[in-house]
Design a protein around this motif. Structure first.
Motif, mmCIF file in Angstrom:
data_model
loop_
_atom_site.group_PDB
_atom_site.id
_atom_site.type_symbol
_atom_site.label_atom_id
_atom_site.label_comp_id
_atom_site.label_asym_id
_atom_site.label_seq_id
_atom_site.Cartn_x
_atom_site.Cartn_y
_atom_site.Cartn_z
ATOM 1 N N ARG A 75 0.842 -1.193 0.000
ATOM 2 C CA ARG A 75 0.000 0.000 0.000
ATOM 3 C C ARG A 75 0.875 1.241 0.000
ATOM 4 N N PRO A 76 0.659 2.133 -0.938
ATOM 5 C CA PRO A 76 1.528 3.321 -1.010
ATOM 6 C C PRO A 76 1.345 4.264 0.164
ATOM 7 N N ALA A 78 -0.654 7.455 2.323
ATOM 8 C CA ALA A 78 -0.965 8.836 1.958
ATOM 9 C C ALA A 78 0.305 9.573 1.554
ATOM 10 N N SER A 79 0.177 10.483 0.618
ATOM 11 C CA SER A 79 1.323 11.270 0.180
ATOM 12 C C SER A 79 1.748 12.239 1.280
ATOM 13 N N ARG A 80 3.017 12.574 1.320
ATOM 14 C CA ARG A 80 3.512 13.468 2.339
ATOM 15 C C ARG A 80 2.980 14.875 2.119
ATOM 16 N N ARG A 81 2.665 15.519 3.252
ATOM 17 C CA ARG A 81 2.103 16.865 3.168
ATOM 18 C C ARG A 81 3.155 17.907 2.797
ATOM 19 N N THR A 83 6.782 18.918 0.852
ATOM 20 C CA THR A 83 7.774 18.541 -0.152
ATOM 21 C C THR A 83 9.154 18.496 0.514
ATOM 22 N N GLU A 84 10.135 17.960 -0.210
ATOM 23 C CA GLU A 84 11.488 17.881 0.343
ATOM 24 C C GLU A 84 12.038 19.274 0.639
ATOM 25 N N THR A 127 1.934 16.552 11.414
ATOM 26 C CA THR A 127 2.935 16.549 10.342
ATOM 27 C C THR A 127 4.272 17.054 10.860
#
Length: 334
Positions: A75-76, A78-81, A83-84, A127
């Protein structure tokens, strides 16, 4: 449904393993029952799963193979809130000083400042907490430490003290570590109540301040001897008298190796002020001083002795007078 011979053997071995997840074992049971000719309804009841699960396992085995039927697809999440780039800017902000009016960073303050400075348009405290955890950052914690200047003098003095500690015990050349510590003289506002059955001891937080005193502490590690002297202050005369006591303790010594820090009173001049130039120089010649490096007082083993004295003798007690302090330290030495 027919199973390959290798898959049947793998299922048989899998059902006898102890360290396997319940979900995998249930899917393995589903495959075994389907291969035995059971219906979907019967397999669902026997394996304790839904009919949809039975059909899904069967379909995955036919289309994707044995491993896909037993294990779930990754399972991927949730995308990170952040950015790098945003994460790096927030970390850089946290590693700097907090804004004016704040003594330290908190998760709430980091969240507010990141938005106020335009690093991120919107961010939640969870976060930020995960970001700090991922970078092993605890900006609300602080550790005090002496940062020395590692020059030639530092190395020379450190090696001199360490070489002295490596020598064997020699009665004619004892190695004595010396240090001092200020002490507050305090008096109870109200007496403390002792402990009793079912209740701990209690003491009032308030106190009267009765001035200050000083503790000179010396220790001879190799011989197991220690010495504590309570004085009104740590001025030159008090320091000279403490050295006189140490010299009397070693009357047969050719020289006394003395490890001490770089306080201005730790010199021959202090002895000359107290005993006169001639007697002071004569007393100073009985000692061979070994000064610890600047910001290197941790090399002085008298620091350990003073720490033990503070915990075992003084503790959190209130000692109001110098005479009482002397009685307590003398009793601790015995």
């Amino acid at each position: 449904m027919k199973l390959k011979q290798a898959d049947s053997a793998a299922l048989e071995a899998l059902t006898h393993q102890e360290r396997e997840s319940v979900r995998v074992l249930r899917r393995a049971r589903v495959l075994q029952l389907l291969a035995a000719g059971w219906t979907v309804v019967g397999v669902a009841e026997a394996a304790g799963v839904t009919e949809t699960t039975v059909r899904t396992v069967r379909r995955r085995y036919r289309e994707e193979g044995f491993s896909a039927a037993l294990h779930e697809k990754p399972r991927p999440g949730a995308s990170r809130r952040l950015t790098e780039k945003q994460a790096s800017e927030v970390v850089a902000m946290v590693c700097a000083l907090p804004p004016e009016g704040h003594a330290r960073w908190t998760v709430r303050l980091i969240t507010q400042e990141a938005v106020r400075r335009g690093l991120v348009p919107k961010v939640g405290r969870e976060t930020v907490r995960e970001l700090l955890l991922r970078h092993d950052l605890k900006p609300w914690r602080e550790k005090m430490w002496c940062v020395p200047k590692l020059d030639a003098q530092y190395a020379e003095r450190m090696e001199d003290v360490l070489e002295l500690y490596q020598r064997h015990l020699c009665p004619t050349e004892p190695a004595v570590c010396f240090d001092e510590r200020p002490v507050q003289l305090l008096e109870w506002v109200r007496p403390a109540s002792p402990a009793c059955a079912g209740r701990e001891a209690r003491r009032d937080y308030a106190y009267f301040r009765c001035g200050t005193a000083n503790l000179f502490c010396a220790v001879e590690p190799k011989a197991g001897w220690h010495f504590v002297k309570a004085t009104a202050n740590r001025k030159s005369p008090a320091f000279a008298e403490a050295l006189q006591d140490i010299a009397k303790r070693h009357p047969e010594a050719n020289t006394i190796h003395l490890v001490l820090d770089n306080l201005s009173t730790h010199s021959r001049h202090a002895l000359e002020v107290r005993y006169g130039a001639r007697a002071g120089r004569r007393l100073w010649r009985r000692f061979t001083p070994h000064y610890t490096p600047i910001h290197g007082s941790w090399l002085n083993q008298a620091e350990v002795e003073i720490s033990l004295l503070s915990r075992q003798c003084l503790g959190s007690r209130r000692i109001p007078t110098l005479d009482k302090l002397r009685c307590e330290t003398q009793a601790w030495q015995k």
